[in-house]
Scaffold this motif. Structure first.
Motif, PDB file in Angstrom:
ATOM      1  N   LEU A  49       0.857  -1.181   0.000  1.00 52.07           N
ATOM      2  CA  LEU A  49       0.000   0.000   0.000  1.00 52.07           C
ATOM      3  C   LEU A  49       0.893   1.231   0.000  1.00 52.07           C
ATOM      4  O   LEU A  49       1.965   1.213   0.614  1.00 52.07           O
ATOM      5  N   VAL A  50       0.454   2.285  -0.689  1.00 56.23           N
ATOM      6  CA  VAL A  50       1.198   3.546  -0.724  1.00 56.23           C
ATOM      7  C   VAL A  50       0.271   4.668  -0.271  1.00 56.23           C
ATOM      8  O   VAL A  50      -0.868   4.763  -0.725  1.00 56.23           O
ATOM      9  N   ILE A  51       0.787   5.509   0.643  1.00 56.93           N
ATOM     10  CA  ILE A  51       0.059   6.693   1.109  1.00 56.93           C
ATOM     11  C   ILE A  51       0.878   7.906   0.696  1.00 56.93           C
ATOM     12  O   ILE A  51       2.050   8.024   1.068  1.00 56.93           O
ATOM     13  N   LEU A  52       0.276   8.790  -0.093  1.00 52.99           N
ATOM     14  CA  LEU A  52       0.988   9.930  -0.669  1.00 52.99           C
ATOM     15  C   LEU A  52       0.350  11.247  -0.272  1.00 52.99           C
ATOM     16  O   LEU A  52      -0.870  11.386  -0.314  1.00 52.99           O
ATOM     17  N   ASP A  53       1.190  12.217   0.080  1.00 58.89           N
ATOM     18  CA  ASP A  53       0.712  13.581   0.222  1.00 58.89           C
ATOM     19  C   ASP A  53       0.706  14.198  -1.170  1.00 58.89           C
ATOM     20  O   ASP A  53       1.681  14.034  -1.925  1.00 58.89           O
ATOM     21  N   GLU A  54      -0.354  14.861  -1.506  1.00 55.36           N
ATOM     22  CA  GLU A  54      -0.466  15.461  -2.841  1.00 55.36           C
ATOM     23  C   GLU A  54       0.614  16.521  -3.071  1.00 55.36           C
ATOM     24  O   GLU A  54       1.208  16.598  -4.143  1.00 55.36           O
ATOM     25  N   ALA A  55       0.861  17.345  -2.062  1.00 61.53           N
ATOM     26  CA  ALA A  55       1.709  18.533  -2.233  1.00 61.53           C
ATOM     27  C   ALA A  55       3.150  18.265  -1.811  1.00 61.53           C
ATOM     28  O   ALA A  55       3.564  18.648  -0.723  1.00 61.53           O
ATOM     29  N   MET A  56       3.888  17.588  -2.660  1.00 65.78           N
ATOM     30  CA  MET A  56       5.318  17.390  -2.418  1.00 65.78           C
ATOM     31  C   MET A  56       6.075  18.165  -3.484  1.00 65.78           C
ATOM     32  O   MET A  56       5.637  18.227  -4.634  1.00 65.78           O
ATOM     33  N   PRO A  57       7.205  18.757  -3.108  1.00 64.83           N
ATOM     34  CA  PRO A  57       7.982  19.496  -4.110  1.00 64.83           C
ATOM     35  C   PRO A  57       8.583  18.552  -5.155  1.00 64.83           C
ATOM     36  O   PRO A  57       8.802  17.383  -4.879  1.00 64.83           O
ATOM     37  N   GLY A  58       8.807  19.081  -6.333  1.00 67.25           N
ATOM     38  CA  GLY A  58       9.383  18.250  -7.398  1.00 67.25           C
ATOM     39  C   GLY A  58       8.307  17.390  -8.019  1.00 67.25           C
ATOM     40  O   GLY A  58       7.468  17.858  -8.773  1.00 67.25           O
ATOM     41  N   VAL A  59       8.310  16.121  -7.671  1.00 68.04           N
ATOM     42  CA  VAL A  59       7.318  15.172  -8.177  1.00 68.04           C
ATOM     43  C   VAL A  59       6.199  15.087  -7.140  1.00 68.04           C
ATOM     44  O   VAL A  59       6.415  14.649  -6.017  1.00 68.04           O
ATOM     45  N   SER A  60       5.005  15.524  -7.532  1.00 70.07           N
ATOM     46  CA  SER A  60       3.872  15.570  -6.596  1.00 70.07           C
ATOM     47  C   SER A  60       3.319  14.177  -6.315  1.00 70.07           C
ATOM     48  O   SER A  60       3.595  13.215  -7.041  1.00 70.07           O
ATOM     49  N   GLY A  61       2.489  14.116  -5.279  1.00 69.14           N
ATOM     50  CA  GLY A  61       1.828  12.861  -4.956  1.00 69.14           C
ATOM     51  C   GLY A  61       0.936  12.367  -6.084  1.00 69.14           C
ATOM     52  O   GLY A  61       0.831  11.175  -6.332  1.00 69.14           O
TER      53      GLY A  61
END
Length: 122
Positions: A49-61
């Motif tokens: 499973l992967v949990i991602l924050d949408e707002a990451m610098p560079g490559v977004s979630g």
């Protein structure tokens, strides 16, 4: 069987909060501080499973989510996207299995994690 969960968020305090929320002997937590690192760790560890924050610098979630869903080898990996938005076409196009608007309830996050992991087993 221990399930691997990759969490990706640029903010170390939010990663700590996610880790604390998910603390359970059934889970092995892998942390990434950005999208590029998340993609590399996903390749290396093949999380359940992967949990991602949408707002990451560079490559977004959202970009990481799209990459995971396009990868035939990992396309079935469930993804939870944490977002500032209530809804948008872009979120739908990224293809997360679940998206939780911030601030999200830790209980809702746990429910989503358990549901997605049990679906992946079934």
């Amino acid at each position: 069987m221990v399930k691997k969960i990759l969490i990706a968020d640029a903010d170390p305090s939010r990663r700590t909060l996610l880790r604390a929320t998910l603390q359970d002997p059934r889970y092995e937590i892998i942390e990434a501080s950005g999208g590029v690192q998340a993609l590399a760790l996903r390749e290396r560890h093949r999380p359940d499973l992967v949990i991602l924050d949408e707002a990451m610098p560079g490559v977004s979630g959202m970009e990481v989510c799209r990459a995971i869903k396009r990868d035939r080898g990992a396309g079935n990996t469930p993804v939870i996207l944490l977002t500032e938005q209530e809804t948008s076409t872009a979120i739908g196009e990224a293809g997360p299995d679940v998206f939780l608007p911030k601030p999200y309830s830790p209980l809702r996050l746990l429910e989503a994690v358990e549901k997605l992991l049990s679906q992946a087993e079934g």
